[in-house]
Design a protein around this motif. Structure first.
Motif, PDB file in Angstrom:
ATOM      1  N   PHE A 477       0.853  -1.285  -0.048  1.00 27.64           N
ATOM      2  CA  PHE A 477      -0.020  -0.008  -0.146  1.00 27.64           C
ATOM      3  C   PHE A 477       0.869   1.377  -0.013  1.00 27.64           C
ATOM      4  O   PHE A 477       1.520   1.493   1.283  1.00 27.64           O
ATOM      5  CB  PHE A 477      -0.865  -0.011   1.364  1.00 27.64           C
ATOM      6  CG  PHE A 477      -1.982   1.315   1.335  1.00 27.64           C
ATOM      7  CD1 PHE A 477      -2.498   1.605  -0.085  1.00 27.64           C
ATOM      8  CD2 PHE A 477      -2.262   1.638   2.481  1.00 27.64           C
ATOM      9  CE1 PHE A 477      -3.151   2.784   0.283  1.00 27.64           C
ATOM     10  CE2 PHE A 477      -3.171   2.678   2.637  1.00 27.64           C
ATOM     11  CZ  PHE A 477      -3.591   3.256   1.542  1.00 27.64           C
ATOM     12  N   ILE A 478       0.992   1.909  -1.113  1.00 27.88           N
ATOM     13  CA  ILE A 478       1.702   2.984  -1.635  1.00 27.88           C
ATOM     14  C   ILE A 478       1.047   4.240  -1.333  1.00 27.88           C
ATOM     15  O   ILE A 478       0.214   4.423  -2.297  1.00 27.88           O
ATOM     16  CB  ILE A 478       2.721   2.905  -2.579  1.00 27.88           C
ATOM     17  CG1 ILE A 478       3.540   1.604  -2.592  1.00 27.88           C
ATOM     18  CG2 ILE A 478       3.775   3.839  -2.686  1.00 27.88           C
ATOM     19  CD1 ILE A 478       4.174   1.112  -1.321  1.00 27.88           C
ATOM     20  N   SER A 479       1.421   5.337  -0.336  1.00 24.37           N
ATOM     21  CA  SER A 479       0.682   6.678  -0.643  1.00 24.37           C
ATOM     22  C   SER A 479       1.526   7.728  -1.171  1.00 24.37           C
ATOM     23  O   SER A 479       2.805   7.793  -0.957  1.00 24.37           O
ATOM     24  CB  SER A 479       0.548   6.801   0.917  1.00 24.37           C
ATOM     25  OG  SER A 479      -0.650   5.967   1.329  1.00 24.37           O
ATOM     26  N   ALA A 480       1.028   8.686  -1.635  1.00 22.21           N
ATOM     27  CA  ALA A 480       1.700   9.979  -2.233  1.00 22.21           C
ATOM     28  C   ALA A 480       0.628  11.249  -2.001  1.00 22.21           C
ATOM     29  O   ALA A 480      -0.494  10.919  -2.103  1.00 22.21           O
ATOM     30  CB  ALA A 480       2.119   9.721  -3.681  1.00 22.21           C
ATOM     31  N   TYR A 481       1.387  12.330  -2.027  1.00 24.49           N
ATOM     32  CA  TYR A 481       0.551  13.564  -2.114  1.00 24.49           C
ATOM     33  C   TYR A 481       1.230  14.372  -3.146  1.00 24.49           C
ATOM     34  O   TYR A 481       0.459  14.582  -4.153  1.00 24.49           O
ATOM     35  CB  TYR A 481       0.871  14.076  -0.589  1.00 24.49           C
ATOM     36  CG  TYR A 481      -0.042  15.255  -0.203  1.00 24.49           C
ATOM     37  CD1 TYR A 481      -1.153  15.217  -0.167  1.00 24.49           C
ATOM     38  CD2 TYR A 481       0.718  16.615  -0.326  1.00 24.49           C
ATOM     39  CE1 TYR A 481      -2.037  16.410   0.229  1.00 24.49           C
ATOM     40  CE2 TYR A 481      -0.151  17.814   0.148  1.00 24.49           C
ATOM     41  CZ  TYR A 481      -1.428  17.557   0.257  1.00 24.49           C
ATOM     42  OH  TYR A 481      -2.152  18.639   0.765  1.00 24.49           O
ATOM     43  N   GLY A 482       2.159  15.212  -2.820  1.00 22.65           N
ATOM     44  CA  GLY A 482       2.776  16.029  -3.948  1.00 22.65           C
ATOM     45  C   GLY A 482       2.090  17.177  -4.118  1.00 22.65           C
ATOM     46  O   GLY A 482       1.829  17.643  -5.264  1.00 22.65           O
ATOM     47  N   SER A 483       1.795  18.077  -3.261  1.00 20.80           N
ATOM     48  CA  SER A 483       1.183  19.409  -3.456  1.00 20.80           C
ATOM     49  C   SER A 483       1.716  20.507  -2.694  1.00 20.80           C
ATOM     50  O   SER A 483       1.937  20.154  -1.445  1.00 20.80           O
ATOM     51  CB  SER A 483      -0.426  19.141  -3.296  1.00 20.80           C
ATOM     52  OG  SER A 483      -0.778  18.488  -4.552  1.00 20.80           O
ATOM     53  N   TYR A 484       1.479  21.843  -2.910  1.00 12.19           N
ATOM     54  CA  TYR A 484       1.829  22.842  -2.096  1.00 12.19           C
ATOM     55  C   TYR A 484       3.170  23.029  -1.500  1.00 12.19           C
ATOM     56  O   TYR A 484       3.547  23.918  -0.757  1.00 12.19           O
ATOM     57  CB  TYR A 484       0.928  22.896  -0.825  1.00 12.19           C
ATOM     58  CG  TYR A 484      -0.633  22.548  -1.034  1.00 12.19           C
ATOM     59  CD1 TYR A 484      -1.386  23.659  -1.888  1.00 12.19           C
ATOM     60  CD2 TYR A 484      -1.311  21.517  -0.829  1.00 12.19           C
ATOM     61  CE1 TYR A 484      -2.707  23.617  -1.945  1.00 12.19           C
ATOM     62  CE2 TYR A 484      -2.697  21.292  -1.084  1.00 12.19           C
ATOM     63  CZ  TYR A 484      -3.364  22.539  -1.419  1.00 12.19           C
ATOM     64  OH  TYR A 484      -4.686  22.421  -1.883  1.00 12.19           O
ATOM     65  N   GLY A 485       4.008  22.426  -2.315  1.00 12.86           N
ATOM     66  CA  GLY A 485       5.297  22.196  -1.753  1.00 12.86           C
ATOM     67  C   GLY A 485       5.374  21.795  -0.411  1.00 12.86           C
ATOM     68  O   GLY A 485       6.467  21.887   0.516  1.00 12.86           O
ATOM     69  N   ALA A 486       4.486  20.849   0.145  1.00 18.41           N
ATOM     70  CA  ALA A 486       4.332  20.212   1.429  1.00 18.41           C
ATOM     71  C   ALA A 486       5.150  19.136   1.501  1.00 18.41           C
ATOM     72  O   ALA A 486       4.883  18.152   0.667  1.00 18.41           O
ATOM     73  CB  ALA A 486       2.978  20.166   2.041  1.00 18.41           C
ATOM     74  N   SER A 487       5.959  18.558   2.682  1.00 24.12           N
ATOM     75  CA  SER A 487       6.585  17.522   2.481  1.00 24.12           C
ATOM     76  C   SER A 487       5.744  16.370   3.373  1.00 24.12           C
ATOM     77  O   SER A 487       5.924  16.208   4.845  1.00 24.12           O
ATOM     78  CB  SER A 487       7.926  17.677   3.271  1.00 24.12           C
ATOM     79  OG  SER A 487       8.742  18.407   2.569  1.00 24.12           O
ATOM     80  N   ALA A 488       4.899  15.919   2.880  1.00 17.29           N
ATOM     81  CA  ALA A 488       3.749  15.358   3.477  1.00 17.29           C
ATOM     82  C   ALA A 488       4.007  13.695   4.103  1.00 17.29           C
ATOM     83  O   ALA A 488       3.628  13.482   5.210  1.00 17.29           O
ATOM     84  CB  ALA A 488       2.484  15.079   2.474  1.00 17.29           C
ATOM     85  N   TYR A 489       4.802  13.099   3.442  1.00 15.50           N
ATOM     86  CA  TYR A 489       5.257  11.876   3.845  1.00 15.50           C
ATOM     87  C   TYR A 489       6.790  11.564   4.094  1.00 15.50           C
ATOM     88  O   TYR A 489       7.382  11.510   3.311  1.00 15.50           O
ATOM     89  CB  TYR A 489       4.739  10.765   2.881  1.00 15.50           C
ATOM     90  CG  TYR A 489       3.297  10.929   2.876  1.00 15.50           C
ATOM     91  CD1 TYR A 489       2.543  10.392   3.655  1.00 15.50           C
ATOM     92  CD2 TYR A 489       2.798  10.842   1.494  1.00 15.50           C
ATOM     93  CE1 TYR A 489       1.071  10.194   3.667  1.00 15.50           C
ATOM     94  CE2 TYR A 489       1.444  10.693   1.399  1.00 15.50           C
ATOM     95  CZ  TYR A 489       0.663  10.485   2.416  1.00 15.50           C
ATOM     96  OH  TYR A 489      -1.001  10.377   2.313  1.00 15.50           O
ATOM     97  N   THR A 490       6.973  12.251   5.410  1.00 12.69           N
ATOM     98  CA  THR A 490       8.333  12.026   5.807  1.00 12.69           C
ATOM     99  C   THR A 490       8.319  11.168   7.192  1.00 12.69           C
ATOM    100  O   THR A 490       7.199  11.046   7.595  1.00 12.69           O
ATOM    101  CB  THR A 490       8.831  13.472   6.363  1.00 12.69           C
ATOM    102  OG1 THR A 490       7.881  14.047   7.260  1.00 12.69           O
ATOM    103  CG2 THR A 490       8.916  14.458   4.983  1.00 12.69           C
ATOM    104  N   PRO A 491       9.356  10.607   7.875  1.00 15.68           N
ATOM    105  CA  PRO A 491       9.510   9.599   8.747  1.00 15.68           C
ATOM    106  C   PRO A 491       8.663  10.162   9.837  1.00 15.68           C
ATOM    107  O   PRO A 491       8.918  10.954  10.504  1.00 15.68           O
ATOM    108  CB  PRO A 491      10.976   9.540   9.136  1.00 15.68           C
ATOM    109  CG  PRO A 491      11.522   9.806   7.846  1.00 15.68           C
ATOM    110  CD  PRO A 491      10.847  10.987   7.168  1.00 15.68           C
ATOM    111  N   GLU A 492       7.594   9.445  10.171  1.00  9.40           N
ATOM    112  CA  GLU A 492       6.701   9.700  11.220  1.00  9.40           C
ATOM    113  C   GLU A 492       6.081   8.179  11.767  1.00  9.40           C
ATOM    114  O   GLU A 492       5.599   7.568  10.822  1.00  9.40           O
ATOM    115  CB  GLU A 492       5.650  10.631  10.885  1.00  9.40           C
ATOM    116  CG  GLU A 492       4.718  10.948  12.072  1.00  9.40           C
ATOM    117  CD  GLU A 492       3.817  12.070  11.585  1.00  9.40           C
ATOM    118  OE1 GLU A 492       3.127  12.406  12.527  1.00  9.40           O
ATOM    119  OE2 GLU A 492       4.017  12.801  10.827  1.00  9.40           O
TER     120      GLU A 492
END
Length: 706
Positions: A477-492
């Motif tokens: 299950f792979i998620s992606a975002y890629g908008s607003y210059g936001a780093s949405a999926y960083t280590p958390e």
């Protein structure tokens, strides 16, 4: 619904007996409306769904949800997954935010076992609950803490509460010592962003003026000042459009006035969906009198993304001609970018934020998705502060009167906690967040790179149980975002994902273009006319995983939330053969109709304006609802929405569900899951998040034969 599809849905259920009780998905009413943009005609079959007062709207949602629930509840592993997820999320305390104020430390945290976040204060080594929204819950709904800010001396607290995840905040004020809530209430404060005076006697705040659930909701906001003990209805308006002839700005921009504890200057920030903003300064005494002569510091084109004000020193973080950012210094009294001194030059790190403590400026940055921390001392030396593991600095809190900092730090397999940084650069766990009794030694994570069509290296992270076989048969299950210059999926850290990993699955995150992992250029490469890079980067990541044997099309699932619905939706349509299942969480699917929702016009700088030919072209390219093709064999799709969502109107997933249900020829299910007391997810309870996660994982596993 087509008979073949309905038959497949029945087979999809756990048993014939259960399937017999499954109500069919409602067939959406088709009432086509056509629009012509620059000579091109667009047909919208379900325009009626934009009117939440339409008599068919609520019944449609209820029937869709009944259909989805009947199927999801009968999935073989759903109950098992929910039980495991409830245990994982319930046993863990989750911090959200932290602030130092005087001798007190304030922190927002969901305690282990609690259904929602609470606000605590630590004083003299003892903790006390200040705001517990769960005490306001009813049988039919819940209340959430949206935002909060303590005054500089820690004596007062201002905070916002809203119902059912709506984020429609009502501002409250508390005396921290006694816990007494003052009588003042201020509505329409979703984006209040309060800034206290140094003596804690009052605060500046932003207030919305548009009507709820209309396209005007976020237009023409205004900046006001509230003095404690006075009638909020009489709070002076210090900035709104047309108030000051010298300051002209668009109705999508919101004014924020603020102060710094050690400065006699105030600042005015005009911002919209962009990271950069317009910035002004003026003497505080003049601002309070309503007679400010604002001096401009920067415009949007100067790409200032953060700043720090201390005395007359104004530090500016700018990405103009320096994609990864540099730190400049000018005067608050007589600001000049042209003569500003560069105090920290651009480097390989992406500068994200600057905040001041007594021992210097703390700079938060990122290296391709991993957080870094530095301190700029009074001697001008920049010192690296070693963090205990590769992770994400979710929050960084300082007090200009106290050395050091407090941070919220998290990693893929390191539970989130509140850490202190002293003036020697030592980082230590404060113990405010209890460590969970979880054995994480069975899991591992790795960072990989896929090559996009244009040769760009696209990073992605994978988490799975050790001993994984690269035989192409692992659910992924792979998620992606890629908008607003936001780093949405960083280590958390997210404990719920362990339930999927325990089923032999892989959880992954693709750092596609459009985000901010590598600076401003990485954002631009997935913005406006470049947006196709975003979903094609996700496709490249999935292809790379499959080529390496991590998974294969029969086991591959992708997901996106909010603006990630663009990424997920367009990847689904360009490569339906590549995926077994797709999950859209409160996804944005019909951008061409942003004019009909309250969070619409403010989005134009990121996506384009419908009234502009280039904007229309860009919007059409990302509109997955309009790109659905009749007779295409789409994978199984689960869409979710919350009826109080203020960010992505429910008509987006509803239209997408109706269109896919009518169009797909694969026989695979298309489900619309509806939360009737939730919004975009920010105010959702732990129980709501547990249930949605269990549905998501059970849905994916059912589609890959697990």
């Amino acid at each position: 619904m087509k008979p073949a599809i309905y038959g497949a849905l029945l087979m999809f259920a756990a048993s014939a007996a259960a399937a017999a009780d499954i109500p069919p998905a409602p067939v959406a009413r088709v009432e086509a409306v056509t629009d012509t943009y620059f000579g091109e005609t667009i047909t919208d079959r379900y325009r009626w769904m934009e009117n939440d007062k339409d008599p068919d709207w609520l019944p449609f949602l209820k029937q869709q949800n009944a259909h989805a629930r009947a199927i999801l509840d009968t999935l073989p592993k759903r109950d098992e997954l929910l039980k495991r997820i409830q245990q994982l999320s319930g046993d863990i305390a989750a911090p959200e935010d932290v602030q130092r104020a005087g001798a007190r430390v304030f922190y927002q945290q969901r305690p282990a076992g609690s259904n929602n976040f609470k606000l605590f204060v630590r004083e003299g080594g003892k903790d006390r609950v200040l705001v517990d929204p769960t005490r306001l819950d009813t049988e039919s709904g819940h209340v959430s803490l949206d935002w909060w800010r303590a005054s500089p001396d820690g004596s007062k607290l201002v905070y916002g509460l809203s119902k059912d995840g709506s984020e429609d905040s009502v501002l409250h004020i508390m005396d921290v010592r006694t816990g007494a809530v003052l009588k003042e209430r201020i509505a329409d404060t979703q984006a209040a962003n309060p800034s206290w005076l140094a003596d804690s006697s009052g605060f500046f705040y932003n207030q919305l003026t548009g009507k709820v659930n209309t396209p005007d909701r976020y237009l023409d906001a205004q900046a006001r000042f509230h003095k404690l003990g006075t009638n909020p209805a009489q709070d002076p308006v210090l900035m709104k459009r047309g108030l000051d002839a010298a300051i002209q700005y668009a109705n999508i921009q919101s004014p924020y006035i603020g102060v710094a504890p050690h400065s006699d200057h105030a600042y005015l920030m005009l911002s919209d969906v962009r990271k950069e903003f317009r910035l002004y300064t003026a003497p505080l005494k003049d601002v309070l009198k309503g007679k400010a002569n604002w001096r401009q510091v920067s415009d949007f084109a100067d790409e200032v993304t953060d700043f720090n004000l201390h005395g007359d020193d104004l530090y500016l973080l700018s990405t103009k001609d320096h994609s990864r950012g540099r730190l400049l210094k000018t005067s608050a009294k007589a600001p000049s970018l042209a003569s500003a001194k560069e105090v920290v030059p651009e480097s390989s790190l992406v500068l994200q934020g600057v905040t001041r403590a007594k021992d210097g400026l703390y700079l938060r940055s990122m290296d391709g998705g991993v957080s870094k921390l530095q301190r700029l001392g009074a001697d001008g030396k920049l010192v690296d502060i070693a963090l205990p593991f590769d992770g994400t600095l979710i929050a960084l809190a300082t007090d200009a009167s106290v050395p050091g900092a407090l941070s919220i730090l998290s990693g893929w397999l390191q539970p989130t906690g509140i850490w202190s940084i002293d003036n020697a650069g030592k980082v230590a766990d404060t113990g405010i967040t209890p460590k969970p009794a979880l054995d994480l030694s069975a899991y591992t994570t790795e960072r990989r790179y896929a090559v996009a069509k244009d040769g760009t290296q696209i990073p992605y992270s994978l988490i799975y149980k050790k001993g994984l076989k690269l035989d192409g048969k692992n659910p992924a299950f792979i998620s992606a975002y890629g908008s607003y210059g936001a780093s949405a999926y960083t280590p958390e850290f997210g404990s719920r994902k362990l339930a999927f990993l325990d089923q032999g699955g892989i959880v992954g995150y693709a750092n596609v273009r459009g985000g901010g992992e590598f600076g401003r250029e990485w954002h631009r490469a997935g913005q406006l006319e470049n947006k196709p890079n975003t979903w094609r980067d996700l496709i490249a990541v999935c292809e790379d995983m499959q080529a390496k044997g991590y998974t294969s099309p029969a086991y591959q699932a992708i997901g996106g939330r909010s603006a990630g619905g663009i990424t997920m939706g367009r990847a689904l349509e360009e490569r339906p053969d590549l995926f077994a299942a797709v999950v859209s969480g409160v996804g944005w699917h019909n951008p061409l109709r942003y004019v009909a929702e309250q969070n619409g016009y403010g989005e134009e700088p990121e996506w384009g304006a419908i009234a502009d030919p280039a904007g229309f072209k860009a919007l059409k390219s990302i509109d997955s609802y309009q790109q659905v093709v009749d007779g295409a064999k789409y994978p199984a799709v689960l869409l979710t929405t919350g009826v109080t969502d203020p960010r992505v109107a429910p008509f987006h997933p509803a239209k997408m569900a109706a269109r896919l249900q009518a169009a797909t020829a694969s026989g695979k299910p298309v489900l619309l899951r509806v939360d009737f007391d939730a919004g975009h997810g920010m105010g959702s309870t732990r129980a709501q998040q547990d249930a949605e996660t269990a549905d998501t994982y059970a849905f994916i596993l059912s589609q890959v034969g697990k």
